[in-house]
Design a protein around this motif. Structure first.
Motif, PDB file in Angstrom:
ATOM      1  N   GLY A   9       5.882   9.700  -8.047  1.00  0.00           N
ATOM      2  CA  GLY A   9       7.068  10.267  -7.232  1.00  0.00           C
ATOM      3  C   GLY A   9       7.856   9.405  -6.528  1.00  0.00           C
ATOM      4  N   GLY A  10       8.950   9.787  -5.789  1.00  0.00           N
ATOM      5  CA  GLY A  10       9.900   8.790  -5.210  1.00  0.00           C
ATOM      6  C   GLY A  10       9.150   7.904  -4.093  1.00  0.00           C
ATOM      7  N   THR A  11       8.086   8.858  -3.347  1.00  0.00           N
ATOM      8  CA  THR A  11       7.579   7.855  -2.311  1.00  0.00           C
ATOM      9  C   THR A  11       6.088   7.639  -2.519  1.00  0.00           C
ATOM     10  OG1 THR A  11       7.211  10.183  -1.141  1.00  0.00           O
ATOM     11  CG2 THR A  11       8.921   8.827  -0.481  1.00  0.00           C
ATOM     12  N   GLY A  33       5.510   2.182  -1.996  1.00  0.00           N
ATOM     13  CA  GLY A  33       5.854   0.915  -1.218  1.00  0.00           C
ATOM     14  C   GLY A  33       6.991  -0.208  -1.916  1.00  0.00           C
ATOM     15  N   ALA A  34       6.972  -1.240  -1.784  1.00  0.00           N
ATOM     16  CA  ALA A  34       7.931  -2.102  -2.368  1.00  0.00           C
ATOM     17  C   ALA A  34       7.469  -2.440  -3.864  1.00  0.00           C
ATOM     18  CB  ALA A  34       8.021  -3.432  -1.618  1.00  0.00           C
ATOM     19  N   PHE A  35       8.450  -2.270  -4.773  1.00  0.00           N
ATOM     20  CA  PHE A  35       8.005  -2.359  -6.148  1.00  0.00           C
ATOM     21  C   PHE A  35       7.559  -4.254  -6.366  1.00  0.00           C
ATOM     22  CE2 PHE A  35       9.047  -3.168 -10.575  1.00  0.00           C
ATOM     23  CZ  PHE A  35       8.316  -2.448 -11.148  1.00  0.00           C
ATOM     24  N   PRO A  36       6.268  -4.013  -7.027  1.00  0.00           N
ATOM     25  CA  PRO A  36       5.591  -5.205  -7.238  1.00  0.00           C
ATOM     26  C   PRO A  36       5.731  -6.042  -8.312  1.00  0.00           C
ATOM     27  CG  PRO A  36       3.812  -3.853  -7.310  1.00  0.00           C
ATOM     28  CD  PRO A  36       5.024  -2.923  -7.116  1.00  0.00           C
ATOM     29  N   GLY A  37       6.866  -5.408  -9.258  1.00  0.00           N
ATOM     30  CA  GLY A  37       6.888  -5.995 -10.675  1.00  0.00           C
ATOM     31  C   GLY A  37       6.062  -5.177 -11.455  1.00  0.00           C
ATOM     32  N   PRO A  38       6.354  -5.074 -12.728  1.00  0.00           N
ATOM     33  CA  PRO A  38       5.539  -4.074 -13.654  1.00  0.00           C
ATOM     34  C   PRO A  38       4.179  -4.662 -13.756  1.00  0.00           C
ATOM     35  CG  PRO A  38       7.738  -5.061 -14.742  1.00  0.00           C
ATOM     36  CD  PRO A  38       7.500  -5.723 -13.395  1.00  0.00           C
ATOM     37  N   GLU A  39       3.717  -6.053 -13.791  1.00  0.00           N
ATOM     38  CA  GLU A  39       2.247  -6.376 -13.717  1.00  0.00           C
ATOM     39  C   GLU A  39       1.546  -5.679 -12.433  1.00  0.00           C
ATOM     40  OE1 GLU A  39       0.460  -8.474 -15.688  1.00  0.00           O
ATOM     41  OE2 GLU A  39       2.154  -9.387 -16.851  1.00  0.00           O
ATOM     42  N   GLY A  40       2.235  -5.870 -11.320  1.00  0.00           N
ATOM     43  CA  GLY A  40       1.630  -5.293 -10.026  1.00  0.00           C
ATOM     44  C   GLY A  40       1.401  -3.661 -10.181  1.00  0.00           C
ATOM     45  N   PHE A  41       2.438  -3.145 -10.823  1.00  0.00           N
ATOM     46  CA  PHE A  41       2.507  -1.819 -10.875  1.00  0.00           C
ATOM     47  C   PHE A  41       1.463  -1.338 -11.761  1.00  0.00           C
ATOM     48  CE2 PHE A  41       4.680   2.448 -12.549  1.00  0.00           C
ATOM     49  CZ  PHE A  41       4.690   3.055 -11.058  1.00  0.00           C
ATOM     50  N   ALA A  42       1.377  -1.943 -12.921  1.00  0.00           N
ATOM     51  CA  ALA A  42      -0.047  -1.545 -13.775  1.00  0.00           C
ATOM     52  C   ALA A  42      -1.281  -1.719 -13.162  1.00  0.00           C
ATOM     53  CB  ALA A  42       0.131  -2.395 -14.977  1.00  0.00           C
ATOM     54  N   ARG A  43      -1.551  -2.477 -12.293  1.00  0.00           N
ATOM     55  CA  ARG A  43      -2.488  -2.867 -11.450  1.00  0.00           C
ATOM     56  C   ARG A  43      -2.803  -1.889 -10.526  1.00  0.00           C
ATOM     57  NH1 ARG A  43      -1.923  -8.037 -10.329  1.00  0.00           N
ATOM     58  NH2 ARG A  43      -0.941  -7.718  -8.218  1.00  0.00           N
ATOM     59  N   THR A  44      -1.700  -1.625  -9.680  1.00  0.00           N
ATOM     60  CA  THR A  44      -1.688  -0.182  -8.638  1.00  0.00           C
ATOM     61  C   THR A  44      -2.177   0.843  -9.300  1.00  0.00           C
ATOM     62  OG1 THR A  44       0.011  -1.401  -7.454  1.00  0.00           O
ATOM     63  CG2 THR A  44      -0.339   1.065  -7.026  1.00  0.00           C
ATOM     64  N   LEU A  45      -1.460   1.298 -10.452  1.00  0.00           N
ATOM     65  CA  LEU A  45      -2.103   2.544 -11.334  1.00  0.00           C
ATOM     66  C   LEU A  45      -3.495   2.455 -11.763  1.00  0.00           C
ATOM     67  CD1 LEU A  45       1.168   2.907 -13.422  1.00  0.00           C
ATOM     68  CD2 LEU A  45       0.651   4.308 -11.651  1.00  0.00           C
ATOM     69  N   ALA A  46      -3.990   1.442 -12.218  1.00  0.00           N
ATOM     70  CA  ALA A  46      -5.233   1.448 -12.707  1.00  0.00           C
ATOM     71  C   ALA A  46      -6.160   1.380 -11.435  1.00  0.00           C
ATOM     72  CB  ALA A  46      -5.587  -0.138 -13.236  1.00  0.00           C
ATOM     73  N   PRO A  71       9.381   8.838 -13.454  1.00  0.00           N
ATOM     74  CA  PRO A  71      10.865   9.332 -13.376  1.00  0.00           C
ATOM     75  C   PRO A  71      11.631   8.667 -14.196  1.00  0.00           C
ATOM     76  CG  PRO A  71      10.341   8.318 -11.541  1.00  0.00           C
ATOM     77  CD  PRO A  71       9.059   8.169 -12.318  1.00  0.00           C
ATOM     78  N   GLY A  72      11.858   8.972 -15.598  1.00  0.00           N
ATOM     79  CA  GLY A  72      12.456   8.021 -16.579  1.00  0.00           C
ATOM     80  C   GLY A  72      12.319   8.462 -17.919  1.00  0.00           C
ATOM     81  N   ASN A  84      15.045   4.980  -9.798  1.00  0.00           N
ATOM     82  CA  ASN A  84      14.456   4.393  -8.681  1.00  0.00           C
ATOM     83  C   ASN A  84      13.772   3.349  -8.666  1.00  0.00           C
ATOM     84  OD1 ASN A  84      15.729   6.658  -7.491  1.00  0.00           O
ATOM     85  ND2 ASN A  84      13.771   7.973  -8.164  1.00  0.00           N
ATOM     86  N   ILE A  85      12.900   3.001  -9.768  1.00  0.00           N
ATOM     87  CA  ILE A  85      11.935   1.683  -9.940  1.00  0.00           C
ATOM     88  C   ILE A  85      12.596   0.968 -10.953  1.00  0.00           C
ATOM     89  CG2 ILE A  85       9.512   1.145 -10.335  1.00  0.00           C
ATOM     90  CD1 ILE A  85       8.806   4.051  -9.926  1.00  0.00           C
ATOM     91  N   PRO A  86      12.752  -0.330 -10.489  1.00  0.00           N
ATOM     92  CA  PRO A  86      13.476  -1.165 -11.740  1.00  0.00           C
ATOM     93  C   PRO A  86      12.527  -1.694 -12.833  1.00  0.00           C
ATOM     94  CG  PRO A  86      12.814  -2.398  -9.618  1.00  0.00           C
ATOM     95  CD  PRO A  86      12.455  -1.167  -9.283  1.00  0.00           C
ATOM     96  N   MET A  87      12.518  -0.622 -13.850  1.00  0.00           N
ATOM     97  CA  MET A  87      11.559  -1.022 -14.867  1.00  0.00           C
ATOM     98  C   MET A  87      12.549  -0.716 -16.341  1.00  0.00           C
ATOM     99  SD  MET A  87       7.758  -0.452 -14.404  1.00  0.00           S
ATOM    100  CE  MET A  87       7.710   1.297 -13.672  1.00  0.00           C
ATOM    101  N   ALA A  88      12.394  -1.411 -17.125  1.00  0.00           N
ATOM    102  CA  ALA A  88      13.158  -1.331 -18.427  1.00  0.00           C
ATOM    103  C   ALA A  88      12.065  -2.150 -19.577  1.00  0.00           C
ATOM    104  CB  ALA A  88      14.499  -2.012 -18.555  1.00  0.00           C
ATOM    105  N   HIS A  89      11.933  -1.235 -20.729  1.00  0.00           N
ATOM    106  CA  HIS A  89      11.047  -1.817 -21.849  1.00  0.00           C
ATOM    107  C   HIS A  89       9.946  -2.531 -21.502  1.00  0.00           C
ATOM    108  CE1 HIS A  89      14.349  -0.454 -24.418  1.00  0.00           C
ATOM    109  NE2 HIS A  89      15.116  -0.810 -23.467  1.00  0.00           N
ATOM    110  N   VAL A  90       9.056  -2.122 -20.549  1.00  0.00           N
ATOM    111  CA  VAL A  90       7.684  -2.374 -20.028  1.00  0.00           C
ATOM    112  C   VAL A  90       6.786  -1.946 -20.877  1.00  0.00           C
ATOM    113  CG1 VAL A  90       6.163  -2.560 -18.351  1.00  0.00           C
ATOM    114  CG2 VAL A  90       8.620  -2.630 -17.758  1.00  0.00           C
TER     115      VAL A  90
END
Ligand SMILES: [Zn+2]
Length: 314
Positions: A9-11, A33-46, A71-72, A84-90
Motif C-alpha cells: 500500500g501507500g503507507t 518507510g523510506a524506500f531502501p532500493g530494490p534489494e532492500g525492498f526484496a529483503r523487507t518483503l521476504a 501499485p504498478g 509512488n515507489i521508484p522501481m522500474a524493470h526490477v
C-alpha cells in the motif's frame, strides 16, 4: 496448501497467511518507510513473509507461493513500473528468492483485489467479472474467461478511459479521464464546485462539521434533501455509469463490482441510479443479459486474499 499474500500500500506493507478457501489465518504489517532500493525492498518483503509464516504457525513446506500486489505494472517475476515507489524493470522474484526460497507471483494491486473478489467475494461463480475500485484514483481488475487480463502488463487501467473529451486534467497527462470525474478525488472536486456555485447548500454545513469536504459529503447532504447535493449525486452517478457502461459494452461481464469508500454510499443514491443508467444504455440490453452491478464484499482484505490466490487467475 497455504499461500502468503502481500499488499503493497501507500503507507504499509500488509501480509496474510491464507488457506485454499481464501480465509486469512494470520496477518502482519510493516511501514513502507523510506524506500531502501530494490534489494532492500526484496529483503523487507521476504522478512514480512517469514514473520506471517511464524505467526500463523505454518511450515515453509506448506506454502505454495508468495503473491504480491503492487501499485504498478508487472510481467512474470519482473516489476515493470511502480507508482509512488521508484522501481522500474526490477527482477523481483530473483531478488526475493535470495532471502526466501519460495516462488513469487506478482500482480497489480487492483488486479489482486479483482482476483480476491472473484475467488471469494462479489464475483464468486462468474467467468467474466470486473472490479472497479473508487479511491484516490480508479483501479480496475478484469477477469476474462476465468483469467486475469493484463495485456502486456499494464492493461486494465480502466480509470484512464476518456469520458469527457477535453475535460478535467488527469494525473496521467490526458484530459477528461473517468478517474478525474468518478474517483473519490473527482467527487470531492465536483462537490467543491457545487459548493462554490451554491452558497446556500447544506454541503457547506456538513463539510464544516466534518473538518472538510470528503467523498461522503455529497451523499450526507443529499440524504437531508439538499437540492444541490441531490443534483450533484445524480451527476456523479452519471459519470460513474458512463465508464461502467463502456466496460460492459467492451467486455459484457456477468457482474461489475464497485469497491472503495465511495461505493459504500446509500444504495438509492449510487448503485440504484448506476444500475438504471447501465440497464438503459448498455448495448447488451438488446440481449436481455444486462450484467449485475454490485458492491465489492471483501473491503480492505481483497488485496491480501487476491495476492494470495493470484495463482488461480494467471
Ligand atoms: Zn488519466
Amino acid at each position: 496448501m497455504l499461500y502468503i499474500g502481500i499488499d503493497v500500500g501507500g503507507t504499509n506493507l500488509k501480509a496474510g497467511l491464507v488457506n485454499e478457501k481464501g480465509e486469512i489465518l494470520a496477518t502482519e504489517k510493516t511501514p513502507l518507510g523510506a524506500f531502501p532500493g530494490p534489494e532492500g525492498f526484496a529483503r523487507t518483503l521476504a522478512g514480512l513473509a517469514e514473520a506471517v509464516l511464524r505467526k500463523g504457525g505454518a511450515a515453509l513446506e506448506e506454502i505454495e507461493y508468495v503473491g504480491i500486489g503492487i501499485p504498478g505494472a508487472v510481467s512474470g517475476g519482473e516489476i515493470l513500473y511502480t507508482a509512488n515507489i521508484p522501481m522500474a524493470h526490477v527482477p523481483m522474484e530473483k531478488l526475493f528468492r535470495r532471502h526466501l526460497d519460495l516462488p513469487l507471483l506478482l500482480g497489480n494491486d487492483a488486479d489482486c483485489a479483482a482476483v480476491g473478489e472473484w475467488s471469494c467475494g462479489a464475483g464468486r461463480g462468474t467467468k467474466n467479472f470486473v472490479v472497479v475500485t473508487l479511491g484516490t484514483g480508479i483501479g480496475g481488475g478484469l477477469i476474462l474467461n476465468g483469467k486475469l487480463h493484463t495485456g502486456m502488463g499494464a492493461g486494465g487501467e480502466v480509470g484512464h478511459i476518456v469520458i469527457v473529451s477535453g475535460g478535467a486534467p488527469c494525473n496521467c497527462g490526458r484530459r477528461g479521464c473517468w478517474e478525474a470525474y468518478a474517483s473519490a478525488t473527482g467527487l470531492i472536486r465536483l462537490t467543491r464546485e457545487a459548493m462554490a456555485a451554491h452558497p446556500e447548500s447544506a454541503l457547506h454545513m456538513i463539510a464544516a462539521e466534518n473538518g472538510g469536504v470528503e467523498g461522503r459529503t455529497a451523499f450526507q447532504a443529499a440524504q437531508m434533501g439538499d437540492e444541490t447535493a441531490l443534483a450533484l449525486c445524480g451527476d456523479y452517478a452519471r459519470y460513474l455509469a458512463a465508464g461502467v457502461t463502456d466496460l460492459v459494452n467492451i467486455l459484457h461481464p456477468e457482474a461489475v463490482a464497485l469497491g472503495g469508500g465511495v461505493a459504500a454510499a446509500p444504495e438509492q443514491l449510487l448503485l440504484e441510479p448506476v444500475r438504471d443508467i447501465v440497464a438503459r444504455e448498455c448495448y447488451a440490453r438488446h440481449t436481455d443479459q444486462v450484467p449485475r452491478i454490485v458492491r465489492a464484499e471483501l473491503g480492505n482484505d481483497a488485496g491480501i486474499i487476491g495476492a494470495a490466490l493470484l495463482g488461480r487467475a494467471i
